[in-house]
Design a protein around this motif. Sequence first.
Motif, PDB file in Angstrom:
ATOM      1  N   ARG A  44      -8.435   4.386   1.258  1.00  0.00           N
ATOM      2  CA  ARG A  44      -8.291   5.312   2.398  1.00  0.00           C
ATOM      3  C   ARG A  44      -9.101   4.816   3.599  1.00  0.00           C
ATOM      4  O   ARG A  44      -8.611   4.799   4.734  1.00  0.00           O
ATOM      5  CB  ARG A  44      -8.788   6.709   2.005  1.00  0.00           C
TER       6      ARG A  44
ATOM      7  N   LEU B   4      -3.534   8.358   4.836  1.00  0.00           N
ATOM      8  CA  LEU B   4      -3.274   7.817   6.171  1.00  0.00           C
ATOM      9  C   LEU B   4      -1.823   7.416   6.421  1.00  0.00           C
ATOM     10  O   LEU B   4      -1.546   6.505   7.195  1.00  0.00           O
ATOM     11  CB  LEU B   4      -4.197   6.616   6.474  1.00  0.00           C
TER      12      LEU B   4
ATOM     13  N   GLU C 240      -9.007  19.948   5.874  1.00  0.00           N
ATOM     14  CA  GLU C 240      -9.094  19.466   4.483  1.00  0.00           C
ATOM     15  C   GLU C 240      -9.084  17.933   4.437  1.00  0.00           C
ATOM     16  O   GLU C 240      -9.882  17.324   3.730  1.00  0.00           O
ATOM     17  CB  GLU C 240      -7.897  19.990   3.664  1.00  0.00           C
ATOM     18  N   VAL C 241      -8.159  17.357   5.185  1.00  0.00           N
ATOM     19  CA  VAL C 241      -8.037  15.889   5.172  1.00  0.00           C
ATOM     20  C   VAL C 241      -9.279  15.263   5.806  1.00  0.00           C
ATOM     21  O   VAL C 241      -9.818  14.261   5.307  1.00  0.00           O
ATOM     22  CB  VAL C 241      -6.746  15.426   5.894  1.00  0.00           C
TER      23      VAL C 241
ATOM     24  N   TRP D 290      -0.714  23.330  10.185  1.00  0.00           N
ATOM     25  CA  TRP D 290      -1.333  22.036   9.836  1.00  0.00           C
ATOM     26  C   TRP D 290      -2.727  21.938  10.466  1.00  0.00           C
ATOM     27  O   TRP D 290      -3.695  21.571   9.813  1.00  0.00           O
ATOM     28  CB  TRP D 290      -0.445  20.886  10.328  1.00  0.00           C
TER      29      TRP D 290
ATOM     30  N   PHE E  15      -7.008   8.930  13.094  1.00  0.00           N
ATOM     31  CA  PHE E  15      -5.647   9.070  12.576  1.00  0.00           C
ATOM     32  C   PHE E  15      -5.139  10.502  12.762  1.00  0.00           C
ATOM     33  O   PHE E  15      -4.009  10.730  13.188  1.00  0.00           O
ATOM     34  CB  PHE E  15      -5.656   8.682  11.091  1.00  0.00           C
TER      35      PHE E  15
ATOM     36  N   TYR F  41       0.839  -1.205   0.000  1.00  0.00           N
ATOM     37  CA  TYR F  41       0.000   0.000   0.000  1.00  0.00           C
ATOM     38  C   TYR F  41       0.874   1.255   0.000  1.00  0.00           C
ATOM     39  O   TYR F  41       0.656   2.179  -0.782  1.00  0.00           O
ATOM     40  CB  TYR F  41      -0.920  -0.031   1.229  1.00  0.00           C
TER      41      TYR F  41
ATOM     42  N   ILE G  87      -4.572  22.155   7.116  1.00  0.00           N
ATOM     43  CA  ILE G  87      -4.513  20.820   6.505  1.00  0.00           C
ATOM     44  C   ILE G  87      -5.462  19.821   7.168  1.00  0.00           C
ATOM     45  O   ILE G  87      -6.180  19.089   6.489  1.00  0.00           O
ATOM     46  CB  ILE G  87      -3.050  20.285   6.499  1.00  0.00           C
TER      47      ILE G  87
ATOM     48  N   GLU H  44      -0.348  17.056   2.952  1.00  0.00           N
ATOM     49  CA  GLU H  44      -1.812  16.901   2.894  1.00  0.00           C
ATOM     50  C   GLU H  44      -2.188  15.634   2.118  1.00  0.00           C
ATOM     51  O   GLU H  44      -3.059  14.867   2.531  1.00  0.00           O
ATOM     52  CB  GLU H  44      -2.435  18.132   2.243  1.00  0.00           C
TER      53      GLU H  44
ATOM     54  N   LEU I 132     -11.987  15.353   3.286  1.00  0.00           N
ATOM     55  CA  LEU I 132     -11.730  14.342   2.250  1.00  0.00           C
ATOM     56  C   LEU I 132     -12.155  12.952   2.741  1.00  0.00           C
ATOM     57  O   LEU I 132     -12.828  12.200   2.024  1.00  0.00           O
ATOM     58  CB  LEU I 132     -10.237  14.335   1.882  1.00  0.00           C
ATOM     59  N   LEU I 133     -11.783  12.632   3.964  1.00  0.00           N
ATOM     60  CA  LEU I 133     -12.138  11.316   4.506  1.00  0.00           C
ATOM     61  C   LEU I 133     -13.654  11.183   4.675  1.00  0.00           C
ATOM     62  O   LEU I 133     -14.217  10.101   4.502  1.00  0.00           O
ATOM     63  CB  LEU I 133     -11.411  11.067   5.830  1.00  0.00           C
TER      64      LEU I 133
END
Lengths: 96, 152
Positions: B108, A87, B64-65, B57, B37, A37, B61, A81, B68-69
């Motif tokens: 993801r 992850l 944003e993450v 961050w 996470f 991965y 950031i 990012e 996205l998740l």
Amino acid sequence: METTITPLIVEKTDTQSDLSLPWQVVVYDDPVNLMSYVTLIFQKIFGWSKEQAERHMLEVHTKGCSIVWVGPREEGELYVEKLHGFLLTATLEKIV
Amino acid sequence: MKCFLGKEGQLQFQNLDPSLVKVLLDSLLTKNWKTHFLTTNCSSTLQQKSPEFFSDWKKYIEPEVSSLLGECYTVMLSDFNKLKKEDHDNETEVTLTIPLDHYEAWLRMLSVARLALANSLEEKKCTELLFRQDFLTVLQQYLVEAEETREN
């Protein structure tokens, strides 16, 4: 009429120095993500060949971390990012 | 369970036992895991390794993450809503189809769930959690291989 000229003082801010110094994106090992991965994600994000991605993945696995990118801070933030979006534990660190 | 790569690139898990589907649902459809996470792994590493970057961050950031998740979670949910059930000789078998353009979302989300499970396993080792972890690992490996096949 007398006029006073005030000298213009330009302060050098931390932000300016931060932007000019190179930064590095470091990926850290975790005990969960699969080696296959991590290799795939490196290929996707950095456009590397499978061999190059595997080299970095193995460095993460054996040494605990790998420097995957060096350059200006703003670009590095984008890479962090992207890595976090998949992850992977990554940081952006100032090179001193 | 059988795994097939369809002509249009879709990954199909056929003959899934309903108990395995329950394992999947229980593991993947827990919403608060999606930020685990970020709130633990990333925060602590960044605070330790890169304190000068941490506040930016956190401000730019992390949201944003997280967003996205959240989108990936919705994509995964849409695939669960299309689970196909068939009855054969008093046994129900389920087919899960992951379309090509949903691969990344699943990769993801499987990582999110596996990382969260690993944290739970640190606190308490139990057979059920280990089985979940192994099952999610197998699914993720299938997805990685399918993605590699597609890219080659």
